[in-house]
Design a protein around this motif. Sequence first.
Motif, PDB file in Angstrom:
ATOM      1  N   LEU A  93       0.833  -1.201   0.000  1.00  0.00           N
ATOM      2  CA  LEU A  93       0.000   0.000   0.000  1.00  0.00           C
ATOM      3  C   LEU A  93       0.870   1.253   0.000  1.00  0.00           C
ATOM      4  O   LEU A  93       0.606   2.195  -0.759  1.00  0.00           O
ATOM      5  CB  LEU A  93      -0.936   0.009   1.206  1.00  0.00           C
ATOM      6  CG  LEU A  93      -1.805   1.256   1.358  1.00  0.00           C
ATOM      7  CD1 LEU A  93      -2.733   1.440   0.157  1.00  0.00           C
ATOM      8  CD2 LEU A  93      -2.598   1.188   2.662  1.00  0.00           C
ATOM      9  N   ALA A  94       1.909   1.272   0.812  1.00  0.00           N
ATOM     10  CA  ALA A  94       2.822   2.424   0.836  1.00  0.00           C
ATOM     11  C   ALA A  94       3.489   2.617  -0.522  1.00  0.00           C
ATOM     12  O   ALA A  94       3.621   3.754  -1.005  1.00  0.00           O
ATOM     13  CB  ALA A  94       3.875   2.254   1.926  1.00  0.00           C
ATOM     14  N   LEU A  95       3.893   1.532  -1.154  1.00  0.00           N
ATOM     15  CA  LEU A  95       4.548   1.628  -2.464  1.00  0.00           C
ATOM     16  C   LEU A  95       3.586   2.106  -3.548  1.00  0.00           C
ATOM     17  O   LEU A  95       3.929   2.963  -4.364  1.00  0.00           O
ATOM     18  CB  LEU A  95       5.151   0.268  -2.845  1.00  0.00           C
ATOM     19  CG  LEU A  95       6.320  -0.204  -1.981  1.00  0.00           C
ATOM     20  CD1 LEU A  95       6.664  -1.657  -2.306  1.00  0.00           C
ATOM     21  CD2 LEU A  95       7.524   0.704  -2.137  1.00  0.00           C
ATOM     22  N   VAL A  96       2.385   1.561  -3.561  1.00  0.00           N
ATOM     23  CA  VAL A  96       1.379   1.964  -4.554  1.00  0.00           C
ATOM     24  C   VAL A  96       1.017   3.436  -4.369  1.00  0.00           C
ATOM     25  O   VAL A  96       0.944   4.204  -5.339  1.00  0.00           O
ATOM     26  CB  VAL A  96       0.124   1.060  -4.475  1.00  0.00           C
ATOM     27  CG1 VAL A  96      -1.033   1.633  -5.265  1.00  0.00           C
ATOM     28  CG2 VAL A  96       0.459  -0.349  -4.974  1.00  0.00           C
ATOM     29  N   ALA A  97       0.800   3.839  -3.135  1.00  0.00           N
ATOM     30  CA  ALA A  97       0.420   5.231  -2.869  1.00  0.00           C
ATOM     31  C   ALA A  97       1.547   6.197  -3.230  1.00  0.00           C
ATOM     32  O   ALA A  97       1.299   7.274  -3.781  1.00  0.00           O
ATOM     33  CB  ALA A  97       0.016   5.397  -1.409  1.00  0.00           C
ATOM     34  N   LYS A  98       2.785   5.823  -2.975  1.00  0.00           N
ATOM     35  CA  LYS A  98       3.910   6.702  -3.320  1.00  0.00           C
ATOM     36  C   LYS A  98       4.083   6.769  -4.832  1.00  0.00           C
ATOM     37  O   LYS A  98       4.367   7.836  -5.383  1.00  0.00           O
ATOM     38  CB  LYS A  98       5.188   6.218  -2.633  1.00  0.00           C
ATOM     39  CG  LYS A  98       6.292   7.235  -2.633  1.00  0.00           C
ATOM     40  CD  LYS A  98       5.822   8.611  -2.188  1.00  0.00           C
ATOM     41  CE  LYS A  98       6.321   9.048  -0.871  1.00  0.00           C
ATOM     42  NZ  LYS A  98       6.078  10.499  -0.617  1.00  0.00           N
ATOM     43  N   GLN A  99       3.897   5.660  -5.529  1.00  0.00           N
ATOM     44  CA  GLN A  99       3.963   5.660  -6.994  1.00  0.00           C
ATOM     45  C   GLN A  99       2.905   6.591  -7.564  1.00  0.00           C
ATOM     46  O   GLN A  99       3.178   7.380  -8.479  1.00  0.00           O
ATOM     47  CB  GLN A  99       3.771   4.227  -7.528  1.00  0.00           C
ATOM     48  CG  GLN A  99       3.834   4.098  -9.029  1.00  0.00           C
ATOM     49  CD  GLN A  99       5.216   4.343  -9.601  1.00  0.00           C
ATOM     50  OE1 GLN A  99       6.222   4.298  -8.907  1.00  0.00           O
ATOM     51  NE2 GLN A  99       5.279   4.609 -10.900  1.00  0.00           N
ATOM     52  N   ILE A 129      -1.654   8.393   3.339  1.00  0.00           N
ATOM     53  CA  ILE A 129      -1.748   6.936   3.189  1.00  0.00           C
ATOM     54  C   ILE A 129      -0.371   6.301   3.386  1.00  0.00           C
ATOM     55  O   ILE A 129      -0.232   5.296   4.089  1.00  0.00           O
ATOM     56  CB  ILE A 129      -2.313   6.560   1.794  1.00  0.00           C
ATOM     57  CG1 ILE A 129      -3.736   7.079   1.622  1.00  0.00           C
ATOM     58  CG2 ILE A 129      -2.239   5.047   1.553  1.00  0.00           C
ATOM     59  CD1 ILE A 129      -4.752   6.434   2.516  1.00  0.00           C
ATOM     60  N   VAL A 130       0.643   6.888   2.769  1.00  0.00           N
ATOM     61  CA  VAL A 130       2.007   6.367   2.898  1.00  0.00           C
ATOM     62  C   VAL A 130       2.437   6.378   4.364  1.00  0.00           C
ATOM     63  O   VAL A 130       2.973   5.386   4.873  1.00  0.00           O
ATOM     64  CB  VAL A 130       2.989   7.168   2.016  1.00  0.00           C
ATOM     65  CG1 VAL A 130       4.433   6.761   2.299  1.00  0.00           C
ATOM     66  CG2 VAL A 130       2.668   6.983   0.542  1.00  0.00           C
TER      67      VAL A 130
END
Length: 155
Positions: free
Chosen positions: A30-36, A56-57
Motif C-alpha cells: 500500500l505504501a509503495l502503490v500510494a507513493k507511486q 496513506i504512505v
Amino acid sequence: MAAVKSPLTETAQKVTGNALQGALVDLIDLALVAKQAHWNLTGRNFKVVHEHLDEIVDLARQGQDDVAERAITIGINPDGRARTVADRTDLPQLEAGYLAGDKVVAAITDALAQIIARFRERITETDESDPVTQDLLIGLAAELEKQHWMFQAQL
C-alpha cells in the motif's frame, strides 16, 4: 543466536504470525502503490490528492513497523523483503507513467477496500489466538477505513 520466546502457544503463534505477515505485505505494498501514485499524479485536484496520498504512505509505513514489531515480539520473523512482497501481494498495480487523479482516487479506494476486507478476516482469525494482535489489527483497520471513506468521498 537466541530466539525470542513466544508468549503464545505454538498453534496460536502460527495463526497470529500468518495474520501479521499478511498485514505486513499489504501495508508495505500500500505504501509503495500510494507513493507511486503520488509521484505520477496529474489532474485538476492534484494538490489535494497528492497530499492525501502522503497520509496513506505515512499510515502504511507506521502500520508496517507496528505489525513487524508485534511479529518479532511473539517470536515470528517478519519478512518485508521486496521479493516477498512482490510474490505475495494481492493489490493490483498501477500503470506506469502519468496517472489521472480520478483513476488514482478510484485505484486507492479499491486498494483500501481490499486491504480492509483482509484485515477484517485477520481480526476474526486472531480473536482466540492473540487478543493483543487483534487489538493492533482493529486499530489499523479503523485508520484504513477512515482513509477509505475520505478517498471514496472523492469519487
